[in-house]
Write a protein that holds these residues in place. Structure first.
Motif, PDB file in Angstrom:
ATOM      1  N   GLN A 199       0.829  -1.204   0.000  1.00 50.57           N
ATOM      2  CA  GLN A 199       0.000   0.000   0.000  1.00 50.57           C
ATOM      3  C   GLN A 199       0.867   1.259   0.000  1.00 50.57           C
ATOM      4  O   GLN A 199       0.634   2.192  -0.762  1.00 50.57           O
ATOM      5  CB  GLN A 199      -0.863  -0.006   1.263  1.00 50.57           C
ATOM      6  N   GLU A 200       1.876   1.234   0.848  1.00 46.03           N
ATOM      7  CA  GLU A 200       2.764   2.394   0.971  1.00 46.03           C
ATOM      8  C   GLU A 200       3.404   2.729  -0.369  1.00 46.03           C
ATOM      9  O   GLU A 200       3.459   3.881  -0.773  1.00 46.03           O
ATOM     10  CB  GLU A 200       3.850   2.090   2.018  1.00 46.03           C
ATOM     11  N   ASP A 217       0.717   3.925  -2.830  1.00 47.59           N
ATOM     12  CA  ASP A 217       0.296   5.288  -2.504  1.00 47.59           C
ATOM     13  C   ASP A 217       1.274   6.325  -3.049  1.00 47.59           C
ATOM     14  O   ASP A 217       0.898   7.453  -3.352  1.00 47.59           O
ATOM     15  CB  ASP A 217       0.166   5.453  -0.980  1.00 47.59           C
ATOM     16  N   LYS A 218       2.544   5.945  -3.126  1.00 44.36           N
ATOM     17  CA  LYS A 218       3.544   6.881  -3.639  1.00 44.36           C
ATOM     18  C   LYS A 218       3.555   6.893  -5.161  1.00 44.36           C
ATOM     19  O   LYS A 218       4.359   7.580  -5.766  1.00 44.36           O
ATOM     20  CB  LYS A 218       4.934   6.510  -3.111  1.00 44.36           C
TER      21      LYS A 218
END
Lengths: 233, 233
Positions: free
Chosen positions: A88-89, A92-93
């Motif tokens: 996810q991280e 998200d970027k």
DNA sequence: CTGCTGCATATGTATATACATAATATTAGA
DNA sequence: TCTAATATTATGTATATACATATGCAGCAG
């Protein structure tokens, strides 16, 4: 003077905050009691209570029965970091996520891990090393020990497809855990996996999760150089 | 079946937690509404509300009006770090605190600092470097820029006696700020001040505090090797 | 002067009630 | 069939009231 009515706990909280920030109520000061504030603000005591309690939770007020409420002398800077699932991280970027399993073995853990996880000395545990990539570049090494009691042998093959990091979140419940942030120098192994130079400074997160005291897993996340984690206060 | 009465919001919270942990309510599941739970637990809806709201604050539940309450699919690991005043942190560890001012100058900040603090390019700012020691050994370098608007020239001499870190907390109010954790390699300067080897990995905290948008101060704390910050989840 | 007891008081919490608000579900209209 | 108005529903919050609980402080006994 306040001609606007304070008819919501948020507005009361804002007013109290304003008074703290304007130093009308300075650190250490005793502020009026709930009943008085309720009267001044023209609302119920419960409303004032909600507002003050919330500010106390955030560490801006110290409250004690009978002693009253005072502005915190050392407004403890409380930083809340949200630690997302790595996929996810990266998503998200705006980067493309990749995952590769490096190693999966059932062996005797080093004593350090035994201590943290409170394992018996003779018990083997599942050791998994994998790497997460962003747009093909190494992002973080996940070096994890799993309590075999919580993950069956059949389930382990899933880690060819999906990272333990992600699988555990939705499949194994935990009740509590510890987390630690630190820094380390890249050794030969880390440099190889993260394709960086030996000796570079790396950001590290160690995390152990437990279910009713019993350790489920202990992981060390070693991030590629330049990683940082930020939040507001 | 529940024969014990749930007459406190804490007990309701515990029961709900137990059901989540036992996977009776799995991630993503819709749980009964407040009214039904209140009836089941034999308490008022407000009590259930308090419990659920608290769990939602902690990220374990997702609540939406009309849609109801569900168990969070990605129980966002929220780590709350308490960042104490450095003197306190050292004292709490049972070490003797020491403080030394290394440098205090009023100069043009580097553009990087200007950007973070949203300074004009021509404005000078107070730059302070000092070091905190534990039992005589270097503990952390405090490298700080101060908005002169918030700290008068007379006040700056206080930093011979007391660290900006400590003085600011009780003397200058702030409304919001950012905090960032990262890692860096010790350069010649850091190695000298922290008496460590060049190239060692150091843990770094950058923090900027503001009062109604306007930057008050921006600090970089560079910790001696081995420093780590931990908390529970 | 010291230590104990009990009272006063501020916060903490439970309750019933009422209404607000957001968002889904349904229905009516074009 | 699609769209807009409307009803329904779950959470969010304010209120008055009542009682619980911790604890500072005064007063009393030793």
């Amino acid at each position: 003077m306040t001609d606007t009515p304070f008819n919501s706990w948020q507005s009361v909280q804002e007013e109290v905050l304003a008074r703290i920030h304007s130093r009308q109520w300075k650190p250490g000061d005793l502020i009026p009691n709930e009943a008085d504030l309720a009267q001044e603000f023209g609302c119920a005591r419960a409303t004032v209570n909600r507002a003050l309690q919330n500010l106390a939770d955030e560490g801006l007020l110290d409250r004690r029965r009978k002693a009253g409420t005072r502005v915190a002398t050392h407004p403890v800077r409380k930083a809340t970091m949200y630690i997302p699932v790595i996929r996810q991280e990266i998503a998200d970027k705006g980067h493309e996520y990749g995952y590769e399993l490096i190693c999966s073995e059932r062996v005797l853990p080093p004593t350090e891990v035994c201590n943290i996880m409170e394992f018996g000395r003779r018990a083997r545990a599942q050791h998994i090393v994998c790497i997460h990539t962003a747009d093909g570049r190494p992002y973080v090494i996940e070096d994890r020990w799993l309590n075999p009691k919580w993950v069956s042998v059949e389930e382990i093959s899933i880690f060819n497809e999906i990272s333990p990091n992600e699988w555990l979140v939705t499949h194994v419940p935990f009740t509590e855990g510890e987390i630690m942030f630190s820094a380390m120098s890249a050794g030969k192994t880390e440099a190889g996996l993260l394709s960086c130079k030996e000796g570079e400074a790396l950001f590290v997160i160690n995390r152990t999760t437990r279910n009713k005291q019993e350790a489920i897993t202990s992981v060390r996340l070693i991030f590629a150089p330049g990683y940082r984690i930020e939040t507001g206060i």
